[in-house]
Structures are given as C-alpha cells and as structure tokens.
Design an enzyme around this catalytic site. Sequence first.
Site, PDB file in Angstrom:
ATOM      1  N   GLU A 222      -3.801   8.505   6.567  1.00  0.00           N
ATOM      2  CA  GLU A 222      -4.904   7.749   5.994  1.00  0.00           C
ATOM      3  C   GLU A 222      -5.406   6.701   6.973  1.00  0.00           C
ATOM      4  O   GLU A 222      -6.614   6.491   7.116  1.00  0.00           O
ATOM      5  CB  GLU A 222      -4.456   7.073   4.695  1.00  0.00           C
ATOM      6  CG  GLU A 222      -5.560   6.302   3.991  1.00  0.00           C
ATOM      7  CD  GLU A 222      -5.086   5.653   2.702  1.00  0.00           C
ATOM      8  OE1 GLU A 222      -5.730   4.680   2.252  1.00  0.00           O
ATOM      9  OE2 GLU A 222      -4.064   6.105   2.146  1.00  0.00           O
TER      10      GLU A 222
ATOM     11  N   GLU B  79       1.713   2.161  -3.401  1.00  0.00           N
ATOM     12  CA  GLU B  79       0.618   2.779  -4.148  1.00  0.00           C
ATOM     13  C   GLU B  79       0.770   4.295  -4.129  1.00  0.00           C
ATOM     14  O   GLU B  79       0.406   4.976  -5.086  1.00  0.00           O
ATOM     15  CB  GLU B  79      -0.729   2.366  -3.550  1.00  0.00           C
ATOM     16  CG  GLU B  79      -1.922   2.930  -4.305  1.00  0.00           C
ATOM     17  CD  GLU B  79      -3.220   2.775  -3.523  1.00  0.00           C
ATOM     18  OE1 GLU B  79      -4.069   3.681  -3.620  1.00  0.00           O
ATOM     19  OE2 GLU B  79      -3.378   1.747  -2.843  1.00  0.00           O
ATOM     20  N   HIS B  80       1.314   4.821  -3.049  1.00  0.00           N
ATOM     21  CA  HIS B  80       1.536   6.263  -2.928  1.00  0.00           C
ATOM     22  C   HIS B  80       2.875   6.678  -3.526  1.00  0.00           C
ATOM     23  O   HIS B  80       2.963   7.679  -4.246  1.00  0.00           O
ATOM     24  CB  HIS B  80       1.480   6.674  -1.454  1.00  0.00           C
ATOM     25  CG  HIS B  80       0.125   6.554  -0.842  1.00  0.00           C
ATOM     26  ND1 HIS B  80      -0.704   7.632  -0.642  1.00  0.00           N
ATOM     27  CD2 HIS B  80      -0.560   5.464  -0.391  1.00  0.00           C
ATOM     28  CE1 HIS B  80      -1.843   7.224  -0.093  1.00  0.00           C
ATOM     29  NE2 HIS B  80      -1.772   5.909   0.072  1.00  0.00           N
TER      30      HIS B  80
ATOM     31  N   HIS C 140       0.831  -1.210   0.000  1.00  0.00           N
ATOM     32  CA  HIS C 140       0.000   0.000   0.000  1.00  0.00           C
ATOM     33  C   HIS C 140       0.858   1.248   0.000  1.00  0.00           C
ATOM     34  O   HIS C 140       0.509   2.258  -0.629  1.00  0.00           O
ATOM     35  CB  HIS C 140      -0.931   0.001   1.213  1.00  0.00           C
ATOM     36  CG  HIS C 140      -1.768   1.229   1.302  1.00  0.00           C
ATOM     37  ND1 HIS C 140      -1.524   2.224   2.226  1.00  0.00           N
ATOM     38  CD2 HIS C 140      -2.845   1.647   0.576  1.00  0.00           C
ATOM     39  CE1 HIS C 140      -2.408   3.191   2.078  1.00  0.00           C
ATOM     40  NE2 HIS C 140      -3.220   2.868   1.084  1.00  0.00           N
TER      41      HIS C 140
END
Length: 260
Positions: free
Chosen positions: A159, A80-81, A77
Amino acid sequence: MKRLTPFLAALCVTSIAGVAQAQQAFNIPQLPVERHTLPNGLTVLLSRDTAVRVVTVDLWYHVGSRNETPGRTGFAHLFEHVMFQGTKHIPNGQHARIVEEAGGDMNGSTASDRTNYFETLPSNRLETALWLESDRMGFLLDSLDQSKLDAQRGVVKNERRQRVDNQVYGSASEVMSAALFPASNPYSWPTIGSMRDLDAATLGDVKQFFRANYSPVNATLAIVGNFDPARALSLVTKYFGPIPAGHKVVQPIVAPVTLP
C-alpha cells in the site's frame, strides 16, 4: 470615508436582508443522541433514525499514529488490517464474509488521532455487527501469529509503494511534516509508517501495542440508524460488558512548534 450612493446603499440593505432570510431558512438538524458509559469505561452513543432500514455500528479507538514512537511507527495503521484477520472465535477471512452475506458493508480507517471500524447492515442484523466488533476487541490476540503479521505487513508495504513511493509527489506530505515538526513530535511521521519500521516490528511489539490501546476504556461505540435504543444498549452490555476495561491511554503532550 465616502458616503454610499443611493444604489449601493440599497444594494447593501438588500444583501443584509437576504442573509437574514437565508439564516432563518437554513435550519441545522438536531440529531438525537443518547450517551451511555458501561462499567468498563466504554462510551456508547445511540442515534435513532427510523427513516432508514439499516444500522451502522462504528467503533472508534482513541489511538492513531500520534500514539507511536520513533522507530515504532505504522502500528495503528497495521492494526487496521490485522483486525480483519480473524479472532479466537472467527476464522481468518470470515469477518468480511459474514457482513457481506448479511447484505452489509464494512471498512476501517486510521489517522493521526484515531482509528475506526464500522459495519453497515440491515436493521435486523445489529446483533451481528456488535458481536463481530466485541469479539475482535476482546479476542483478537488469541489468534494473532507470526504468519498473519507477516502477511498484513506485506499488504501495508505494498500500500505504501502504491500510494507513496511510486506516486508522483507521493512523499510530499511526509516531507512537509518532517520539515514542520521536530523528529520527536508525533505528527512528524506518516500514519502508514516507514518501510524500516514495518520491517522491524516484532510480534511482541505489535501485541503490546494492542494491549495498551485497544480496550473499552479507550473506545467510543456509535450506533446510528433504525434500531430500538433500549435493545441496542442491552446488546452492547451483553457483548462488550464482560471485556476488561484496560488501562486509560495517556495521550502524548504535544508542545507548540516554533519555526525559525
């Protein structure tokens, strides 16, 4: 067993006939898909649809949170950024600008078993999307430094605070997964990772995770929309072909879980 009354019998016959008619009327569309494999192992799927004026390039990496290990969660994840923070040839922040100025849209997502990145652009900008995706597959690590890692680590932690820690029942799914699977099972931890693991991630750890998982042999590129398949395959070969194949990822063997 009691016999059906004439009314119920007629109703059953009518219902069966209705189901048959519905099945005949409902035609499942057959999508045309061409499948190719580049010499470096990249799988390419092409599906042409001339009814639209756009094209979507969707790159799927066969890596998700199940490819992580205890103490090193949240890496898939995190990437992903990080993938949107520039490469050797594209400055930080310019990936999104290039897509948006071309009239397109883009994003990414991460799950337990896969990560994907996509761009939807006007049909005449297919080459732009392929260039962007191939560039970060082949040249992301050339520009990844500690400051970029720290910045995106902070974004991911915020997040998590927003979606999990500060939400009513936000941690419910994490509690359930931890209760259903043993701690060594890759489905026992959340895709977003833990605060402790995110804090502990070093630049070397993150780069090694990328080298091990984000390569042509471990990816599938799907192109859908209004485009010429022969030209698209030629462009894919041009931009992705020179990237080294990488090592095929051995997916973890997940043993069936038995609850007492």
